[in-house]
Design a protein around this motif. Sequence first.
Motif, PDB file in Angstrom:
ATOM      1  N   LEU A 273     -29.409  18.125  -0.068  1.00 49.47           N
ATOM      2  CA  LEU A 273     -29.137  16.828   0.564  1.00 49.47           C
ATOM      3  C   LEU A 273     -30.331  16.345   1.388  1.00 49.47           C
ATOM      4  O   LEU A 273     -30.232  16.139   2.600  1.00 49.47           O
ATOM      5  CB  LEU A 273     -27.893  16.924   1.463  1.00 49.47           C
ATOM      6  N   ALA A 278     -27.946  12.932   2.208  1.00 46.30           N
ATOM      7  CA  ALA A 278     -26.906  13.486   3.081  1.00 46.30           C
ATOM      8  C   ALA A 278     -25.872  12.425   3.486  1.00 46.30           C
ATOM      9  O   ALA A 278     -24.668  12.631   3.271  1.00 46.30           O
ATOM     10  CB  ALA A 278     -27.533  14.147   4.303  1.00 46.30           C
ATOM     11  N   ARG A 301     -23.614  23.399   5.168  1.00 37.72           N
ATOM     12  CA  ARG A 301     -24.470  23.719   6.326  1.00 37.72           C
ATOM     13  C   ARG A 301     -24.619  25.226   6.489  1.00 37.72           C
ATOM     14  O   ARG A 301     -25.672  25.708   6.924  1.00 37.72           O
ATOM     15  CB  ARG A 301     -23.878  23.095   7.590  1.00 37.72           C
ATOM     16  N   ASP A 308     -27.806  20.025   7.453  1.00 39.12           N
ATOM     17  CA  ASP A 308     -27.409  19.414   6.184  1.00 39.12           C
ATOM     18  C   ASP A 308     -28.352  19.837   5.063  1.00 39.12           C
ATOM     19  O   ASP A 308     -27.939  19.985   3.913  1.00 39.12           O
ATOM     20  CB  ASP A 308     -27.428  17.876   6.290  1.00 39.12           C
ATOM     21  N   TYR A 309     -29.637  20.046   5.420  1.00 39.11           N
ATOM     22  CA  TYR A 309     -30.621  20.431   4.403  1.00 39.11           C
ATOM     23  C   TYR A 309     -31.786  21.147   5.052  1.00 39.11           C
ATOM     24  O   TYR A 309     -32.193  20.829   6.175  1.00 39.11           O
ATOM     25  CB  TYR A 309     -31.134  19.187   3.653  1.00 39.11           C
TER      26      TYR A 309
END
Length: 364
Positions: A273, A278, A301, A308-309
């Motif tokens: 993401l 995201a 997560r 998120d990434y």
Amino acid sequence: MPDAFIPIHALKGRGAATRLAHRFERDSRSAFDDGWGTLEEGEAEADGLPPLPTEVRFEDAKSVLSHNDSPDVSFDTSLNPYRGCEHGCIYCFARPTHSYLNLSPGLDFETKLIAKRNVAELLRAELGRKSYKPSPIIIGTATDCYQPIERELRLTRSVIEVLKEARHPFGIITKSSAVEHDLDLIAPMAAEHLAAVYVTITTLDGELARKLEPRAAAPHRRLRTLRTLAEAGVPVGVSVGPQIPFVNEDMEQVLEAAWDAGARSAFYTVIRLPWEVAPLFKQWLELHYPQRAGRIMERIREMRGGKDYDADFATRMKGSGVWADLIRQRFEKATKRIGFSNDRTPLDLSAFRPPGAVGQGSLF
């Protein structure tokens, strides 16, 4: 006044629901309920509008071969005839590239497409350089080279024609059955160890696929494409990525079906993401899976160190942590049990000759 909840509605045939502002925009806009019923009126009008049209713009590219030295990518050279992708896969890691064009990674990415009309001429020129050293070219690594506009523009076919002339090895990554249209070029090259095709099948669930990948071929159609290619003698592999916790849970069934269709190599990734992907994916979750959206994001997560990434080369493709290990173990056990190889098909580099070189002239 407290913030009003503005419902977002899925658009038929599209993955994204909004023209999300890209990260370089200075201003962003969103609908707001002013208490006078104008929001509801606007939604009612939108419901009556025809589907969003697809717009194709043409670009004269300056180069077409991209090179990478990323340790987590198994190829060195790639080529993408198109920017943007009408398939509309909500998880597509290439969506943020539209930001560099001052376009939204959301709806613009899947409705405003860029076609590199000079892709074949540039490829011919790049392969003809004295300094060029052949390496397998993977076509369609960012956006699908067989998305619907290829039927008319045939840019991917023109690329394969140049590669055929140069006897240059290549691989194709696609979700489309349209690759079958070029079997007359691909099959003879495959017989000389110059071509392979990899088909992505994220799930066998047709309803889920319509939400995740609204304009890509249906899962059963991709399986038929695998079978058609394999029966024509083309080495085929399957990608079962991205794996999304609590969304596509049928990895083992996909692998078994792909093996039965003729695939002999398999790969996977976990969902990525980056940048604007995201918030787009979170919108998608709220639209389609609101009751488990929080649970899904927590697992993602967990595989990204709480974020998120995470773009770290060591983990960006497979993730880290307990959940990533579980996905890895499932994949490894399934592929071992079924008989898959996790290596890409070896291709022959020795047959290459620069485009236009004929007979003895190729020595000079």
